[in-house]
Design a protein around this motif. Structure first.
Motif, PDB file in Angstrom:
ATOM      1  N   ALA A  26       0.827  -1.209   0.000  1.00 34.43           N
ATOM      2  CA  ALA A  26       0.000   0.000   0.000  1.00 34.43           C
ATOM      3  C   ALA A  26       0.862   1.261   0.000  1.00 34.43           C
ATOM      4  CB  ALA A  26      -0.930  -0.007   1.216  1.00 34.43           C
ATOM      5  N   GLY A  27       1.929   1.255   0.779  1.00 30.61           N
ATOM      6  CA  GLY A  27       2.807   2.423   0.816  1.00 30.61           C
ATOM      7  C   GLY A  27       3.496   2.683  -0.510  1.00 30.61           C
ATOM      8  N   ALA A  28       3.958   1.618  -1.160  1.00 31.39           N
ATOM      9  CA  ALA A  28       4.624   1.791  -2.453  1.00 31.39           C
ATOM     10  C   ALA A  28       3.658   2.351  -3.498  1.00 31.39           C
ATOM     11  CB  ALA A  28       5.191   0.451  -2.922  1.00 31.39           C
ATOM     12  N   VAL A  36      -5.580   2.051  -7.091  1.00 31.97           N
ATOM     13  CA  VAL A  36      -5.984   0.640  -7.146  1.00 31.97           C
ATOM     14  C   VAL A  36      -4.960  -0.230  -6.419  1.00 31.97           C
ATOM     15  CG1 VAL A  36      -6.452  -1.301  -8.684  1.00 31.97           C
ATOM     16  CG2 VAL A  36      -7.271   0.977  -9.287  1.00 31.97           C
ATOM     17  N   GLY A  37      -3.682   0.024  -6.622  1.00 29.89           N
ATOM     18  CA  GLY A  37      -2.639  -0.721  -5.941  1.00 29.89           C
ATOM     19  C   GLY A  37      -2.652  -0.475  -4.447  1.00 29.89           C
ATOM     20  N   PHE A  38      -2.935   0.779  -4.065  1.00 29.64           N
ATOM     21  CA  PHE A  38      -3.029   1.102  -2.648  1.00 29.64           C
ATOM     22  C   PHE A  38      -4.125   0.277  -1.986  1.00 29.64           C
ATOM     23  CE2 PHE A  38      -5.406   3.461   0.584  1.00 29.64           C
ATOM     24  CZ  PHE A  38      -4.451   3.576   1.563  1.00 29.64           C
ATOM     25  N   MET A  42      -4.218  -2.568   0.995  1.00 29.16           N
ATOM     26  CA  MET A  42      -5.076  -2.537   2.179  1.00 29.16           C
ATOM     27  C   MET A  42      -5.878  -3.840   2.296  1.00 29.16           C
ATOM     28  SD  MET A  42      -4.394   0.632   3.538  1.00 29.16           S
ATOM     29  CE  MET A  42      -4.150  -0.465   4.753  1.00 29.16           C
ATOM     30  N   ALA A  43      -6.241  -4.427   1.161  1.00 27.09           N
ATOM     31  CA  ALA A  43      -6.925  -5.724   1.188  1.00 27.09           C
ATOM     32  C   ALA A  43      -5.993  -6.806   1.736  1.00 27.09           C
ATOM     33  CB  ALA A  43      -7.412  -6.091  -0.209  1.00 27.09           C
TER      34      ALA A  43
END
Length: 85
Positions: A26-28, A36-38, A42-43
């Motif tokens: 999530a940080g990256a 979407v990647g964040f 988180m998922a």
């Protein structure tokens, strides 16, 4: 906490490891401005909690009686300040 064996179980290690990976993902993606990647990261964080709880339910966590005993603080005696003077 080191004396109480708090968190020294396969369920705890697995849950924390998966959650840590999720935070890294999530940080990256947050730095790369990819929402979407964040949210995928988180998922993964939520997945870490679910996996840890499932493993604890399967008996890979700390037993209930050991868990209750681990939170009891040992009794200590303290000398009053300046008692050795």
């Amino acid at each position: 906490m080191a004396g109480s064996s708090h968190g020294h179980t396969p369920a705890a290690w697995t849950g924390v490891t998966i959650t840590f990976i999720g935070f890294c993902v999530a940080g990256a993606f947050m730095v790369m401005a990819q929402p979407v990647g964040f949210w995928a990261g988180m998922a993964i964080v939520v997945l870490g909690g679910v996996v840890g709880a499932a493993m604890r339910a399967m008996g890979l966590g700390m037993p209930k009686q050991a868990h209750a005993v681990a939170h009891v603080a040992p009794a200590t005696t303290r000398e009053p300040a300046g008692a050795d003077a």
